[in-house]
Motif scaffolding. Sequence first.
Motif, PDB file in Angstrom:
ATOM      1  N   PRO A 131       0.590  -1.284  -0.356  1.00 48.65           N
ATOM      2  CA  PRO A 131      -0.138   0.210  -0.084  1.00 48.65           C
ATOM      3  C   PRO A 131       0.719   1.261   0.258  1.00 48.65           C
ATOM      4  O   PRO A 131       1.948   1.221   0.802  1.00 48.65           O
ATOM      5  CB  PRO A 131      -0.719   0.093   1.066  1.00 48.65           C
ATOM      6  N   LEU A 132       0.572   2.221  -0.791  1.00 57.08           N
ATOM      7  CA  LEU A 132       0.552   3.655  -0.434  1.00 57.08           C
ATOM      8  C   LEU A 132      -0.059   4.283   0.378  1.00 57.08           C
ATOM      9  O   LEU A 132      -0.976   4.632   0.539  1.00 57.08           O
ATOM     10  CB  LEU A 132       0.803   3.978  -2.015  1.00 57.08           C
ATOM     11  N   VAL A 133       0.766   4.521   1.264  1.00 57.26           N
ATOM     12  CA  VAL A 133       0.785   6.082   2.080  1.00 57.26           C
ATOM     13  C   VAL A 133       0.462   7.393   2.340  1.00 57.26           C
ATOM     14  O   VAL A 133       1.574   7.310   1.792  1.00 57.26           O
ATOM     15  CB  VAL A 133       1.377   6.000   4.010  1.00 57.26           C
TER      16      VAL A 133
ATOM     17  N   PRO B 179      -5.847  -1.667  -9.920  1.00 64.98           N
ATOM     18  CA  PRO B 179      -6.597  -2.393  -8.499  1.00 64.98           C
ATOM     19  C   PRO B 179      -5.403  -3.266  -7.362  1.00 64.98           C
ATOM     20  O   PRO B 179      -6.300  -4.016  -6.066  1.00 64.98           O
ATOM     21  CB  PRO B 179      -7.610  -3.953  -9.279  1.00 64.98           C
ATOM     22  N   ALA B 180      -4.033  -3.395  -7.879  1.00 67.59           N
ATOM     23  CA  ALA B 180      -3.137  -4.384  -7.441  1.00 67.59           C
ATOM     24  C   ALA B 180      -2.075  -2.974  -6.002  1.00 67.59           C
ATOM     25  O   ALA B 180      -1.021  -3.156  -5.438  1.00 67.59           O
ATOM     26  CB  ALA B 180      -2.338  -5.056  -7.774  1.00 67.59           C
TER      27      ALA B 180
ATOM     28  N   HIS C  19      -3.602   3.928   0.906  1.00 62.14           N
ATOM     29  CA  HIS C  19      -3.527   4.542   2.855  1.00 62.14           C
ATOM     30  C   HIS C  19      -4.028   6.085   2.905  1.00 62.14           C
ATOM     31  O   HIS C  19      -2.316   6.911   2.668  1.00 62.14           O
ATOM     32  CB  HIS C  19      -2.681   3.326   3.929  1.00 62.14           C
ATOM     33  N   LEU C  20      -4.907   6.017   3.438  1.00 60.40           N
ATOM     34  CA  LEU C  20      -4.802   8.319   2.920  1.00 60.40           C
ATOM     35  C   LEU C  20      -4.880   8.873   4.256  1.00 60.40           C
ATOM     36  O   LEU C  20      -6.122   8.125   5.365  1.00 60.40           O
ATOM     37  CB  LEU C  20      -6.356   8.389   1.955  1.00 60.40           C
ATOM     38  N   PHE C  21      -4.016   9.432   4.356  1.00 66.76           N
ATOM     39  CA  PHE C  21      -4.647  10.404   6.105  1.00 66.76           C
ATOM     40  C   PHE C  21      -4.204  11.808   5.846  1.00 66.76           C
ATOM     41  O   PHE C  21      -3.806  12.759   5.144  1.00 66.76           O
ATOM     42  CB  PHE C  21      -3.166  10.167   6.416  1.00 66.76           C
ATOM     43  N   ALA C  22      -5.312  12.517   6.017  1.00 63.41           N
ATOM     44  CA  ALA C  22      -5.667  14.067   6.427  1.00 63.41           C
ATOM     45  C   ALA C  22      -5.047  14.892   6.990  1.00 63.41           C
ATOM     46  O   ALA C  22      -4.819  14.639   8.053  1.00 63.41           O
ATOM     47  CB  ALA C  22      -7.007  14.420   6.138  1.00 63.41           C
TER      48      ALA C  22
ATOM     49  N   ARG D 270       4.412   2.084  -8.093  1.00 67.19           N
ATOM     50  CA  ARG D 270       3.257   2.857  -7.253  1.00 67.19           C
ATOM     51  C   ARG D 270       3.846   4.105  -7.447  1.00 67.19           C
ATOM     52  O   ARG D 270       2.239   4.204  -7.835  1.00 67.19           O
ATOM     53  CB  ARG D 270       3.841   2.169  -5.674  1.00 67.19           C
ATOM     54  N   ARG D 271       4.320   4.840  -6.929  1.00 68.93           N
ATOM     55  CA  ARG D 271       3.995   6.187  -7.030  1.00 68.93           C
ATOM     56  C   ARG D 271       4.321   6.800  -7.888  1.00 68.93           C
ATOM     57  O   ARG D 271       3.708   7.642  -8.411  1.00 68.93           O
ATOM     58  CB  ARG D 271       5.868   6.892  -5.515  1.00 68.93           C
TER      59      ARG D 271
END
Length: 300
Positions: free
Chosen positions: A94-96, A120-121, A125-128, A273-274
Amino acid sequence: MVRLPPLNNLRVFEAAARHQSFVKAAAELHVTHGAVSRQIAQLEEQLGVILFERRNRAVFLTREGLQLQEACAPALASLAEAVERLRHPPADAPLVVSCEPTIAMRWLIPRLGRFQQRHPAIPIHLFAAGGALDFATSRIDLALRRDDFPRDTTLYSAPLGREWVGPVCSATLAERLAKGSAPVRLHTQSRPDAWTRWQQLSAQHLAWGGEQRFEHFYLCLQAAGAGLGLAIGSLYMAVDELADGRLVAPFGFVPDGSRYLLLSPSPIDADPRRVALRDWLIEEFDASAVALQAGACDNA
């Protein structure tokens, strides 16, 4: 706390112990035989034990050397694996992502489904969060920010799109404006100079029927949609509501000189990914700007 010897000394010892040879260890590490010998001597002095017996130009592990080898070899291997994972994370990791709260809620989240359909792979993970970010302690991979704060110039920075700003309000209030009504001006503490900046850029001077202030930008935009007054809105944060008529931009939008950026602690080209997220974000920012240029979001 136990004081450990320098990592390089342990690395040299592990190679020498594995090969049972200073010469072969030197060849593997691309250093001289003398450098290996000095590193081993330093390590023996630091530990207060003899690690190798030197006999007939050959070296043999002592009992203490065998004990250290049993501990050192798996520890260094585990460390090497961890470093490799950091440098080359798996494609499905996952990308944070840290994102400013208002653009996360009003622009990014409604579009994330398109990214997930395409990739889809790659879970996100999203942080505000907004403002400056310490990548070393936050465990964040990437950050989406507007460049309105001092930032570390050593960070990798990918421009995503120019910021466009303009007053937005409900359709009902826009009708009253057209008839000469003086609206309430809505302010937000997160962009305290938004109105002053817009008036300078647009050369517009309006008469006001009052002032109201909100702590957060998204509250100010919500109040504008509810008909409480005019708020300075970002195109990207209002584009969906402008498109479906929930908001109106009676004076259009102007670029305010700032940009949205994707920030990373290091270059991203080695991580697919990035790269995928960066390219998709640029595409989505461009699509929102095209909507403005086409007049879809300009209800003046």
